[in-house]
Design an enzyme around this catalytic site. Structure first.
Site, short mmCIF file in Angstrom:
data_model
loop_
_atom_site.label_atom_id
_atom_site.label_comp_id
_atom_site.label_asym_id
_atom_site.label_seq_id
_atom_site.Cartn_x
_atom_site.Cartn_y
_atom_site.Cartn_z
N TYR A 101 0.66 -1.33 0.03
CA TYR A 101 -0.04 0.19 0.12
C TYR A 101 0.83 1.26 0.10
CZ TYR A 101 -3.07 3.70 1.74
OH TYR A 101 -3.82 4.83 1.97
N GLU A 189 -3.75 7.38 -3.47
CA GLU A 189 -3.72 6.01 -3.16
C GLU A 189 -3.21 5.10 -4.11
OE1 GLU A 189 -6.27 4.87 0.57
OE2 GLU A 189 -6.96 3.75 -0.94
#
Ligand code: GDP
Ligand code: MN
Length: 380
Positions: A101, A189
């Site tokens: 991530y 993101e």
């Protein structure tokens, strides 16, 4: 403002981050054609402003153009978190060895952009954040210097032991940080940033939320807004110049001024109720804004009572009263309404309401208590 994944991917690509090829389809046949062009296995992905598409069935692997068409047929029209899927993104399927991530947000506590990375990326990142927060690494970025290469490399090694992969991840972070500022993002993101069995690192998902206040000086980004994908109440509120946020309760609130709106919501809670929304009609006094506000509030089926709380300053009570009367003539209210009016032209406002058969109070506590009682099915 939220961007779709396909729009966010374009932005990442323009900033030099490598994202897989792919295209958007609105029909199963279009999805089939894209899959044919890409050749081999593809992933068909719902394009909606919601996370967790994978878990909701909105991300499907397809081994052939026929399977891609079938996946698109299944996903188009699907509801994900209340949003209808109108388009899918078709991309070549990547082989995944591990999922990381990489994200960036504006952090109010440190008052800085914060870069967050985790080697435990993928669809369970929320759970990782809740259960094993030590697996998420954070770095507040000094806006004077931006993200520095050595900082990015340090975080790259949090994701990968292999130096080439760590360097590749660091390169993604540096470009992501530039994109973040360039588009005026409040959130950006990549999840997952995937490592392939061949050892390369590739961005398999992209999410960008842009701060609405940044849009005026970025017409190219503002043009990416997809009104059809947004909550109709919020679209209507924006068009009418109202600040509106939908909440979970059943007392519809129509207030002038953000501070008074917050205080009203606090008081609703204090008396045991729950606000259905935040709504600020603003400082101007325009009956049309009141009409628009009441239309939005009463269209919400969870609203059981409407509370209008006006403290007239620049806003004139007579204008608000006119708006209330016009609104209730245009669309009769199905729920009880409590009106609190005080301040500029209060007497004129009360007279307008009385002529139309409404009563109003001047005390805020009194009004909120009544509205909460009515919303709970009691008498005022
Ligand atoms: P989200 O659930 O809305 O975040 O959608 P994502 O695009 O992140 O997809 C969810 C999950 O699907 C990812 O975490 C991957 O595990 C999987 N996935 C997405 N793209 C690919 C792909 O190209 N290949 C493989 N094998 N899995 C993928
Ligand atoms: Mn994702």
């Amino acid at each position: 403002m939220n961007l779709h994944e396909y729009q966010a991917r374009d932005i990442l690509r323009r900033h030099g981050i490598s994202v897989p090829d792919g295209d958007v389809a609105a029909t199963a046949e279009e999805a089939r054609a894209i899959a044919q062009r890409l050749g081999g296995r593809v992933v068909v992905k719902a394009q909606v402003h919601a996370g967790g598409r994978g878990k909701a069935g909105g991300v499907k692997l397809a081994g052939s153009p026929d399977e891609a068409a079938a996946a698109a047929r299944a996903i188009l029209g699907m509801h994900i978190k209340g949003l209808v899927v109108a388009r899918v993104l078709v991309v070549p399927a990547a082989e995944i060895a591990s999922e990381s991530y990489v994200g960036m947000i504006v952090d109010r506590v440190s008052q800085r952009p914060v870069l967050m990375v985790s080697p435990a990326g993928g669809v369970d990142i929320e759970e990782v954040a809740a259960r094993t927060p030590e697996r998420i690494f954070r770095l507040a970025i000094d806006p004077r210097y931006g993200l520095l290469p050595h900082q990015a490399l340090g975080l790259g090694f949090r994701l990968y032991r292999d130096a080439a992969q760590a360097r590749a991840a660091a390169d993604v972070m540096l470009k992501l940080a530039v994109a973040f500022t360039a588009v005026g993002a409040s959130l950006i993101e990549i999840n997952p940033l995937a490592a392939t069995p061949a050892g390369t690192v590739v961005a398999l998902d992209a999410k960008i939320a842009v701060d609405d206040n940044e849009l005026e000086r970025r017409p190219d980004i503002a043009a990416l807004r997809d009104l059809s994908a947004e909550d109709p109440a919020e679209v209507a509120a924006r068009a009418a110049g109202l600040s509106f946020i939908k909440l979970e309760g059943n007392v519809g609130c129509c207030v002038n001024g953000a501070g008074l709106a917050m205080a009203t919501m606090d008081l609703v809670q204090f008396y045991g109720g729950a606000p259905a929304n935040f709504l600020d009609i603003g400082g101007s006094s325009n009956p049309q804004k009141v009409v628009a506000a009441l239309k939005i509030i009463t269209a919400d089926p969870s609203v059981r009572a409407v509370l209008i709380n006006i403290f007239g300053g620049i806003t004139r009570c007579d204008d608000v009263a006119t708006g209330i009367v016009q609104a209730t003539q245009a669309f009769p209210l199905a729920v009880p309404i409590v009106i609190r009016l005080t301040g500029t032209n209060e007497r004129e406002g009360l007279a307008i309401l009385e002529r139309a058969g409404f009563s109003a109070v001047t005390d805020m506590d009194d009004a909120v208590r009544r509205a909460v009682a009515l919303a709970q099915g009691g008498a005022a």
